[in-house]
Design a protein around this motif. Structure first.
Motif, PDB file in Angstrom:
ATOM      1  N   GLY A  77       0.872  -1.275  -0.140  1.00 54.59           N
ATOM      2  CA  GLY A  77       0.049  -0.046  -0.123  1.00 54.59           C
ATOM      3  C   GLY A  77       0.655   1.124   0.034  1.00 54.59           C
ATOM      4  N   ALA A  79       1.260   3.772   2.083  1.00 51.31           N
ATOM      5  CA  ALA A  79       2.027   3.997   3.131  1.00 51.31           C
ATOM      6  C   ALA A  79       3.417   3.033   3.243  1.00 51.31           C
ATOM      7  CB  ALA A  79       1.450   3.803   4.681  1.00 51.31           C
ATOM      8  N   ALA A 115      -2.271  -4.967  -1.396  1.00 53.61           N
ATOM      9  CA  ALA A 115      -2.589  -3.515  -1.103  1.00 53.61           C
ATOM     10  C   ALA A 115      -3.035  -2.997   0.055  1.00 53.61           C
ATOM     11  CB  ALA A 115      -3.247  -2.997  -2.497  1.00 53.61           C
ATOM     12  N   CYS A 116      -2.562  -2.889   1.181  1.00 54.41           N
ATOM     13  CA  CYS A 116      -2.933  -2.245   2.352  1.00 54.41           C
ATOM     14  C   CYS A 116      -3.632  -3.175   3.294  1.00 54.41           C
ATOM     15  CB  CYS A 116      -3.524  -0.976   2.149  1.00 54.41           C
ATOM     16  SG  CYS A 116      -3.704  -0.258   3.682  1.00 54.41           S
ATOM     17  N   MET A 117      -2.998  -3.272   4.456  1.00 51.90           N
ATOM     18  CA  MET A 117      -3.361  -4.194   5.330  1.00 51.90           C
ATOM     19  C   MET A 117      -4.421  -3.592   6.198  1.00 51.90           C
ATOM     20  SD  MET A 117      -2.632  -7.278   6.178  1.00 51.90           S
ATOM     21  CE  MET A 117      -2.933  -7.032   7.751  1.00 51.90           C
ATOM     22  N   GLY A 118      -4.334  -1.909   6.224  1.00 48.48           N
ATOM     23  CA  GLY A 118      -4.919  -1.367   7.498  1.00 48.48           C
ATOM     24  C   GLY A 118      -4.168  -0.944   8.599  1.00 48.48           C
ATOM     25  N   ALA A 119      -3.017  -1.354   8.488  1.00 45.17           N
ATOM     26  CA  ALA A 119      -2.196  -1.100   9.788  1.00 45.17           C
ATOM     27  C   ALA A 119      -1.064  -0.191   9.323  1.00 45.17           C
ATOM     28  CB  ALA A 119      -1.471  -2.278  10.293  1.00 45.17           C
ATOM     29  N   CYS A 120      -1.427   0.708   8.504  1.00 50.03           N
ATOM     30  CA  CYS A 120      -0.410   1.727   7.732  1.00 50.03           C
ATOM     31  C   CYS A 120       0.348   2.595   8.781  1.00 50.03           C
ATOM     32  CB  CYS A 120      -0.915   2.696   6.892  1.00 50.03           C
ATOM     33  SG  CYS A 120      -2.555   2.009   6.077  1.00 50.03           S
ATOM     34  N   GLY A 121       0.018   2.679  10.024  1.00 45.28           N
ATOM     35  CA  GLY A 121       0.632   3.450  10.922  1.00 45.28           C
ATOM     36  C   GLY A 121       2.011   2.502  11.399  1.00 45.28           C
ATOM     37  N   LEU A 122       1.823   1.364  11.029  1.00 44.24           N
ATOM     38  CA  LEU A 122       3.189   0.736  11.448  1.00 44.24           C
ATOM     39  C   LEU A 122       3.988   0.219  10.263  1.00 44.24           C
ATOM     40  CD1 LEU A 122       1.054  -1.647  13.760  1.00 44.24           C
ATOM     41  CD2 LEU A 122       2.983   0.002  14.526  1.00 44.24           C
ATOM     42  N   VAL A 132       0.476 -10.195  12.224  1.00 44.82           N
ATOM     43  CA  VAL A 132       0.913  -9.129  11.337  1.00 44.82           C
ATOM     44  C   VAL A 132       2.130  -8.531  12.078  1.00 44.82           C
ATOM     45  CG1 VAL A 132       0.042  -6.735  10.796  1.00 44.82           C
ATOM     46  CG2 VAL A 132      -1.694  -8.487  11.270  1.00 44.82           C
TER      47      VAL A 132
END
Ligand SMILES: Cc1cc2nc3c(=O)[nH]c(=O)nc-3n(C[C@H](O)[C@H](O)[C@H](O)COP(=O)(O)O)c2cc1C
Ligand code: FES
Lengths: 147, 618
Positions: A77, A79, A115-122, A132
Motif C-alpha cells: 500500500g 504508506a 494493497a494495504c492491510m489497514g495497519a499503515c501506522g506501522l 501481522v
C-alpha cells in the motif's frame, strides 16, 4: 479430499442464490477453489461455469490453485511503499527464490503482495498467515521467515 | 487522556484501570502479549484491577484504536489517587516493572512514559466521530449506551424522517467517501424515489491503499456506525441495510457481528424498534478484494453476486440501485457523523469547519512523519498543522517533500501547499481530493515519479477492464512512467503522458478511470524537475529508482566486519572480512537495502548510477 460432498454442505448452508459467499466459503474450506467444486456449484445452481470463473478471476481473493503452507504477504500500500516495502519484497523474493504469486517447490511458502492491510501506522507491514508484523526491516525478515 | 466520554464510563473510581489497544495496529505491535502479560502479573500479585462490570475475563480492559499507532503498544494506567499515565511502545518484558513500580509502589516508571511531544498529537485535533475510539470496549454495548449511545436514534424516531433529513441538510454534512456530495440531499432523493422497497448500503470497502479510518471506526466503535445506518434507513424509508466490508478486515467484521447481535437484543435493531413501528435489519457482505468495488455501482453488482463492474450513471442508485430498487449508499464515516448531528442538533454541528465543509474529517496519517496514526481534525486546518503539529514533523529531521491526499484518485501537494486549508474545495483546486482520508507524508527520499508510477500500477491492476480509456490508457501511462523510472525515458514522454492523462480523465466510464490520472497530473504540476532529471540526466534526485542508483562502500569507513556480506541475499558483496574492504558488485546487487541498514559504520552509500547518454528535452 472429498470436494463434492463438502461443497454440497456449503451450498446447503446458503439458502439464497448468493454465489460469492458460497465461493468464499469454498475458498476458506480448501484454501483454494478446486475445479470439482466449481463444476458442482454450476450443476446445482444452474449458473454457467463461465460465469463462475468470471467471478473467480475478477476478485483477487480467489485462488484456483492450492497455495503453500505459510502465506507471506507483503503490504505494498502507499504508506508501506513509501517506507520501503519494495525492498522487503525484493529481499523475500531472493530468499525464497520465488516471484510474487508463486509457491516454493516444497510447498512451504507462498509469497503475495497486497494493497494495504489497514495497519499503515506501522508501515512497512508483512504478514505471515494471520500474524501481522509492523515496522519490518530486512533484519526482521530473516527472523520472521525462520519461524 | 481524560475526557468527557471517559468520565461517563467511570462510575467507580476506586478501581485500578488499565487500557490496552487491541486494534489491528496494536496487535501487530504485540498488544496481545502485553495484554496477557498484564493479566498474569496482576494475577500473581493479586491486584484487583478492573473497570466496573466489564466482561473482560482478564480484568484488563480492551479498547480499540486511540490513534497514535506510532507508539503502539500504548497502555493507559489509572491508579486511584494518581494522575492517569500513558506508556508508549510497551512490550511484554516491561510489564512486570510497570505493575511492580507503578501499581504496587505507586511510582510511575518514568523511562517508559509517553513524552511531551506526543501529547501535542492530540492538541489540534477535534475528536468527535472518534470520541469513543480507544476509550470504550467495542464489544460491550453497555459502554456505548453509557456514552449517549442510541439516544440519537430515539430522537430521530421521535422527530420523524423529514425532520431528520432537514437536520442533516442544515448541518451541511458532505459524504466522507470521496466526492463530498451533500448527504441530506442524497437522502431526500432516495426518500422521494418511487418504490416500496428501498435499501441503504454502508460502504466499508476502504480501498485506498494507505488508509484505515473506516477499519478503526468499525473496530473501535461499531455501534456509532450502526446507529447512523439505522437512522439513515429510517430517513429514506428502507427496512434493510447492507454493510459492505472488505475481507481484509476480519476484526472489523467480527466486531460488527457482535454489535449487530447486541443491538438486536436491546431492541435497537429488528422489528418495531423502540416501539416506533419501524423495522430494520442489517446484513454484512464481505468483499473479495477488488478496489473498484468501492465505487457505488460496482459495489452493488458485487452484492448482487456478479463481477464488480461499474455501470454508467444515470440512473443513479437513488432511483435504481440494488436489484433495481432505490438505494442510498454512504461511507462509514459519513454515517458515523449522523448520530452527532441528530443528538447535538445541526447548528451545534456546523459550528466546526469552514463555510462549505462542515464538521471534522478523519485521516490516516502515515508515511514519513513521527506520529503516525488516526487523526480527526476540524475542516479548515492547514496541511502544515497536520504534518508538523499533529504529525510531529518528519522522521529523522529530514525535509518535507509532499503529502499525498486522497489515494489513487488524489494528488501530491508540495511545500507550497503547506498553508492550504483542508476542505473539499481547496483540495480540489490544488489538484488533490479529500478522498476517504488517506494522508501519506513523503520526504526528500521519496521519488515523485516513482509515486506516480506506483499509483498507475495500482490502477492498472485494479481497472476492471470494461472501458477502453481506463483499460488501455492507463496501461500506456504506466509504460511511460516505468520507462522514465528505469532511466529509459525519451523526450516525447512528458507530452504524451500529459495528453493521455487528459483523455483518460474525460472519457473513462467510472470514477476509477476518471480520477486515475490525478497522481500523475499533480506530481507533474509540482515536481516537474524530478521528471526532467530522470529523463534528461538519467538521475533520480531522491535516489530511489533502482536502475538509476547503485550502492558503494566507502573503503575508509569499512571495518571489514562481514555483516553486510552475511545479510546480502544475492551474494553481491566481495571481501568485507579478514581485513579486506567490502566491495559491492553492481550487476549482482538487487538494491534491497539490507546491507545499508546493517552497516554499523554507515560506510555504504547510495550514489547515482553511471548515467547513460543524456537526452535533450524541451
Ligand atoms: C474507484 C472508486 C473507489 C471508491 N472506493 C470507495 C471506498 O473505498 N469507500 C467509500 O466509502 N467510497 C468509495 N468510493 C466512493 C463511492 O462510489 C461513493 O461515492 C461513496 O460511497 C458515497 O458515500 P458518501 O456520499 O457517504 O461519501 C469510491 C469511488 C470510486 C470511483
Ligand atoms: S499501506 Fe501497508 S498497511 Fe496500509
Amino acid at each position: 479430499m472429498d470436494f463434492i460432498s463438502r461443497t454440497q454442505e456449503i451450498l446447503d448452508k446458503h439458502s439464497n442464490n448468493a454465489v460469492i459467499p458460497v465461493l468464499q466459503d469454498v475458498q476458506n474450506e480448501f484454501g483454494y477453489v478446486p475445479e470439482e467444486a466449481v463444476a458442482h456449484i454450476s450443476s446445482v445452481t444452474n449458473i454457467n461455469k463461465s460465469r463462475l470463473y468470471g467471478i473467480l478471476t475478477f476478485y483477487s481473493q480467489f485462488y484456483l490453485k492450492p497455495r503453500g503452507k505459510n502465506i507471506v504477504k507483503v503490504c505494498c500500500g502507499t504508506a508501506c511503499h513509501v517506507k520501503g516495502a519494495e525492498k522487503n519484497l525484493t529481499k523475500l523474493k531472493e530468499l525464497l527464490k520465488i516471484k510474487e504469486g508463486e509457491t516454493t517447490a516444497d510447498g512451504e511458502f507462498t509469497l503475495e503482495r497486497i494493497a494495504c492491510m489497514g495497519a499503515c501506522g506501522l508501515a512497512p507491514v508483512v504478514t505471515v498467515n494471520q500474524e501481522v508484523h509492523g515496522n519490518v526491516t530486512s533484519d526482521k525478515i530473516d527472523k520472521i521467515i525462520k519461524k | 487522556m481524560s475526557n468527557e466520554i471517559k468520565e461517563k464510563l467511570i462510575t467507580d473510581d476506586s478501581l485500578i484501570q488499565i487500557s490496552i489497544c487491541l486494534g489491528t495496529g496494536g496487535v501487530a505491535a504485540g498488544a496481545r502479549d502485553v495484554f496477557n502479560s498484564f493479566a498474569k502479573e496482576l494475577e500473581s500479585n493479586q491486584v484487583e484491577a478492573v473497570i466496573k462490570e466489564r466482561k473482560c475475563r482478564h480484568k484488563v480492559h480492551q479498547t480499540g484504536c486511540r490513534g497514535l499507532c506510532a507508539l503502539d503498544v500504548l497502555v493507559d494506567v489509572l491508579v486511584p489517587g494518581m494522575a492517569e499515565t500513558s506508556y508508549a511502545r510497551v512490550t511484554a518484558a516491561m510489564v512486570p516493572e510497570i505493575v511492580q513500580e507503578h501499581i504496587i509502589n505507586k511510582k510511575p516508571v518514568e523511562k517508559y512514559l509517553v513524552d511531551e511531544a506526543h501529547h501535542r498529537f492530540f492538541d489540534k485535533q477535534k475528536r468527535r466521530v472518534l470520541q469513543r475510539c480507544g476509550v470504550i470496549d467495542p464489544e460491550d454495548i453497555n459502554d456505548y449506551l453509557a456514552t449517549d449511545g442510541y439516544q440519537a436514534l430515539a430522537k430521530a424516531l421521535r422527530i420523524g424522517p423529514e425532520k431528520v433529513i432537514d437536520e442533516v441538510k442544515t448541518a451541511g454534512l458532505r459524504g466522507r467517501g470521496g466526492a463530498g456530495f451533500p448527504t441530506g440531499l442524497k437522502w431526500a432523493f432516495c426518500r422521494a424515489a418511487e418504490g416500496d422497497t428501498k435499501y441503504l448500503i454502508c460502504n466499508a470497502d476502504e480501498g485506498d491503499p494507505g488508509a484505515f479510518m473506516d477499519r478503526s471506526q468499525l473496530e473501535s466503535d461499531p455501534h456509532s456506525v450502526l446507529e447512523g445506518i439505522i437512522i439513515g434507513s429510517y430517513a429514506i424509508g428502507a427496512e434493510k441495510a447492507f454493510i459492505y466490508v472488505r475481507s481484509e478486515y476480519p476484526l472489523a467484521i467480527e466486531r460488527l457481528k457482535i454489535a449487530i447481535r447486541q443491538a438486536k437484543e436491546k431492541g435497537y435493531l429488528g422489528d418495531n424498534i423502540l416501539n416506533s413501528g419501524f423495522n430494520c435489519r442489517i446484513e454484512i457482505e464481505k468483499g473479495s478484494g477488488a478496489f473498484v468495488c468501492g465505487e457505488e455501482t460496482a459495489l452493488m453488482s458485487s452484492i448482487e453476486g456478479n463481477r464488480g463492474m461499474p455501470k454508467p450513471r444515470p440512473p443513479y442508485p437513488a432511483e435504481k440501485g440494488l436489484w433495481g430498487k432505490p438505494t442510498n449508499i454512504n461511507n462509514v464515516e459519513t454515517l458515523a457523523n449522523v448520530p452527532l448531528i441528530i443528538l447535538g442538533g445541526a447548528a451545534q454541528y456546523a459550528q466546526i469547519g469552514t463555510e462549505k465543509s462542515k464538521g471534522t474529517k478523519v485521516f490516516a496519517l502515515t508515511g514519513k512523519v513521527n506520529n503516525t496514526g488516526l487523526i480527526e481534525v476540524p475542516m479548515g486546518i492547514t496541511i502544515k498543522e497536520i504534518v508538523y503539529d499533529i504529525g510531529g514533523g518528519i522522521n529523522n529531521d529530514k525535509k518535507f517533500k509532499a503529502i499525498q491526499i486522497g489515494g489513487p484518485s488524489g494528488g501530491c501537494l508540495g511545500e507550497s501547499h503547506l498553508d492550504t486549508p483542508i476542505d473539499y474545495d481547496s483540495l480540489v483546486a490544488a489538484g488533490a481530493i479529500m478522498g476517504s482520508g488517506g494522508c501519506v507524508v513523503m520526504d526528500e527520499d521519496t521519488c515523485m515519479v516513482d509515486i506516480a508510477r506506483y499509483f498507475m500500477d495500482f490502477i492498472q491492476e485494479e481497472s476492471c477492464g470494461k472501458c477502453v480509456p481506463c483499460r488501455i490508457g492507463t496501461k500506456r501511462m504506466l509504460e511511460i512512467l516505468t520507462r522514465i523510472c528505469d532511466g529509459e525515458g525519451v523526450a516525447e514522454d512528458l507530452q504524451n503522458l500529459e495528453e493521455l492523462a487528459k483523455k483518460v480523465k474525460n472519457t473513462a466510464l467510472c470514477g476509477l478511470g476518471q480520477t486515475a490520472p490525478n497522481p500523475v497530473e499533480s506530481t507533474f504540476r509540482y515536481f516537474k524537475d524530478e521528471y526532467l532529471a530522470h529523463i534528461k540526466e538519467k538521475r533520480c534526485p531522491a535516489k530511489a529508482c533502482k536502475n538509476l542508483i547503485k550502492y558503494r562502500v566507502t573503503p575508509d569507513d569499512c571495518k571489514s566486519c562481514a555483516l553486510c556480506v552475511k545479510v546480502c541475499p544475492s551474494e553481491a558483496i566481495l571481501g568485507g572480512k579478514k581485513g579486506v574492504k567490502a566491495e559491492i558488485q553492481n550487476d549482482k546487487c538487487i538494491r534491497c537495502g539490507a546491507c545499508l541498514s546493517k552497516c554499523p559504520t554507515k560506510a555504504i552509500k547510495v550514489v547515482d548510477n553511471d548515467s547513460a547518454a543524456a537526452v535533450e528535452v524541451k
